[in-house]
Design a protein around this motif. Structure first.
Motif, mmCIF file in Angstrom:
data_model
loop_
_atom_site.group_PDB
_atom_site.id
_atom_site.type_symbol
_atom_site.label_atom_id
_atom_site.label_comp_id
_atom_site.label_asym_id
_atom_site.label_seq_id
_atom_site.Cartn_x
_atom_site.Cartn_y
_atom_site.Cartn_z
ATOM 1 N N ILE A 136 0.926 -1.229 -0.145
ATOM 2 C CA ILE A 136 -0.003 0.059 -0.074
ATOM 3 C C ILE A 136 0.839 1.241 -0.005
ATOM 4 C CG2 ILE A 136 -1.635 1.290 1.382
ATOM 5 C CD1 ILE A 136 -3.084 -1.282 2.137
ATOM 6 N N ILE A 137 1.802 1.293 0.697
ATOM 7 C CA ILE A 137 2.901 2.481 0.650
ATOM 8 C C ILE A 137 3.458 2.821 -0.846
ATOM 9 C CG2 ILE A 137 5.247 3.150 1.613
ATOM 10 C CD1 ILE A 137 4.363 1.897 4.322
ATOM 11 N N LEU A 175 -5.348 10.428 3.114
ATOM 12 C CA LEU A 175 -4.618 10.755 1.882
ATOM 13 C C LEU A 175 -5.285 10.272 0.762
ATOM 14 C CD1 LEU A 175 -1.128 9.422 3.268
ATOM 15 C CD2 LEU A 175 -1.775 11.698 2.889
ATOM 16 N N ALA A 176 -5.797 11.112 0.090
ATOM 17 C CA ALA A 176 -6.621 10.709 -1.170
ATOM 18 C C ALA A 176 -5.786 10.045 -2.403
ATOM 19 C CB ALA A 176 -7.507 11.872 -1.534
ATOM 20 N N ALA A 177 -4.726 10.603 -2.780
ATOM 21 C CA ALA A 177 -3.950 10.420 -3.875
ATOM 22 C C ALA A 177 -4.144 8.983 -4.551
ATOM 23 C CB ALA A 177 -2.687 10.890 -3.854
ATOM 24 N N ALA A 178 -4.049 8.136 -3.485
ATOM 25 C CA ALA A 178 -3.837 6.756 -3.828
ATOM 26 C C ALA A 178 -5.246 6.032 -4.331
ATOM 27 C CB ALA A 178 -3.263 5.647 -2.758
ATOM 28 N N ILE A 179 -6.485 6.556 -4.136
ATOM 29 C CA ILE A 179 -7.658 6.220 -4.509
ATOM 30 C C ILE A 179 -8.056 7.007 -5.305
ATOM 31 C CG2 ILE A 179 -8.079 4.879 -2.535
ATOM 32 C CD1 ILE A 179 -9.810 7.087 -1.165
ATOM 33 N N GLN A 180 -7.866 8.280 -5.540
ATOM 34 C CA GLN A 180 -8.410 9.224 -6.447
ATOM 35 C C GLN A 180 -7.489 9.517 -7.860
ATOM 36 O OE1 GLN A 180 -11.421 10.522 -5.668
ATOM 37 N NE2 GLN A 180 -11.569 11.791 -7.726
ATOM 38 N N VAL A 197 0.915 4.589 -2.623
ATOM 39 C CA VAL A 197 0.598 5.879 -2.152
ATOM 40 C C VAL A 197 1.813 6.709 -2.648
ATOM 41 C CG1 VAL A 197 0.954 7.255 0.019
ATOM 42 C CG2 VAL A 197 -0.460 4.917 0.101
ATOM 43 N N LEU A 198 3.210 6.213 -2.510
ATOM 44 C CA LEU A 198 4.065 7.035 -3.091
ATOM 45 C C LEU A 198 3.854 7.280 -4.526
ATOM 46 C CD1 LEU A 198 6.955 5.604 -0.864
ATOM 47 C CD2 LEU A 198 5.538 7.526 -0.481
ATOM 48 N N ASP A 199 3.650 6.222 -5.262
ATOM 49 C CA ASP A 199 3.423 6.503 -6.597
ATOM 50 C C ASP A 199 2.568 7.438 -7.062
ATOM 51 O OD1 ASP A 199 5.532 4.489 -7.273
ATOM 52 O OD2 ASP A 199 4.116 2.690 -7.794
#
Length: 332
Positions: free
Chosen positions: A167-168, A282-287, A171-173
């Protein structure tokens, strides 16, 4: 915000305003506070404020409706605390896509309160973007929040190292992709604010760990300099110091599901607040892009992730996010 003050109010419209004030303590993406309220005869209508949408980072309005769901849940929790019977209608008029809910109360005569209740956490809930302690999440807490799941909504608390690492990576990508997107950065720059009390929305430096002086230059730097590397490094430090990730996923991917995800998020957040736990969405990974598919693989589900948040204990407590004035959120 003292819950007992509600009993001192005699005018019904003022009591409705008090409930709206509680709703406005909810979290929202970029602290945009994208809600409007129209008051009627024992009625509260919840609307989304189209002027507070995020076209670059939330083009389909997912996080927008999640935020509205959080505000709605605050009202419903308060109504339960005061023992006020009501009828909830979601999306009362299909032609008005931003009219999210109508709450029709039978009366506004509260029962005696003062008892322990989830409503007491509304005024103390806050977003914490600091590093979290290594202490794990109590099993009892995890068991309690998972009871909020259902056939169309899934709640995951990811604590094991193998899944956390995957998951990390997602998130970073996603963070790199977001901060390499000029439109995303331009939009975000308008919601980053200097550390001054005059701002009523957005994210002032004091709220996101930015030193006072730097907070005045941060919006300008975001528009002119590629900050992908330092921002990704900062997020990496946060997520690697996080003992668990909270994910809320739904079977359907539409406004009603987003609203429900927001309601569940806020209820979990209030429960966490009572237990001393902190959340930092942190929305980036799902948005952003297709990174949510990486999350789905980790969770082994075809449900659509709608909410992603860090969760844990934190020694450092930031100042609360600024809030709009009540009158600014009312539809006259």
């Amino acid at each position: 915000m003292n819950l007992n003050d509600f009993h001192k109010i005699q005018d019904e419209r003022e009591r409705l305003k008090f409930l709206v004030h509680l709703a406005m303590a909810a979290p929202s993406s970029h602290n945009t506070q994208p809600w409007k309220f129209r008051l009627g005869d024992k009625i509260i209508d919840l609307w989304g404020d189209e002027k507070r949408t995020l076209p670059a980072s939330d083009s389909n309005h997912r996080q927008f409706f999640v935020s509205l769901g959080c505000a709605l849940e605050n009202i419903l929790v308060a109504l339960d605390y005061y023992g006020l019977p009501h009828k909830l209608t979601l999306f009362p008029d299909g032609r008005e896509k931003f009219w999210a809910a109508r709450i029709k109360l039978e009366h506004l005569r509260p029962v005696a309160s003062g008892r322990a209740h989830l409503a007491s956490a509304i005024a103390h809930r806050h977003t914490n973007r600091e590093e979290y302690d290594a202490v794990g999440i109590p099993k009892d807490f995890g068991d309690r929040i998972k009871k909020l799941a259902g056939s169309d909504l899934r709640i995951d608390l990811v604590e094991d190292a193998a899944r956390r690492d995957k998951i990390i990576a997602a998130v970073l990508d996603a963070t790199r992709a977001a901060f390499n997107d000029k439109e995303f950065c331009w939009e975000l720059s308008h919601w980053l604010k200097p550390s001054l009390k005059k701002y009523r929305d957005g994210m002032p430096g004091y709220n996101i760990g930015v030193p006072w002086l730097i907070s005045f230059f941060m919006p300008h730097a975001l528009r002119r300099v590629n900050l992908s590397k330092p921002q990704t490094k900062m997020i990496e430090k946060q997520v690697r110091a996080t003992p668990a990730f909270l994910l809320i996923s739904t079977r359907k991917d539409e406004p009603a599901a987003w609203l429900q995800a927001g309601r569940v998020l806020e209820r979990i957040w209030l429960m966490a607040t009572q237990d001393g736990l902190k959340l930092g969405p942190l929305a980036a990974a799902i948005q952003i892009g297709e990174f949510h598919k990486d999350i789905q693989k980790v969770l082994d589900t075809d449900f659509r992730p709608q909410v992603f948040s860090r969760i844990g204990y934190a020694a450092k407590i930031p100042r609360p996010s600024p809030r709009l004035e009540l009158e600014d959120a009312l539809i006259q």
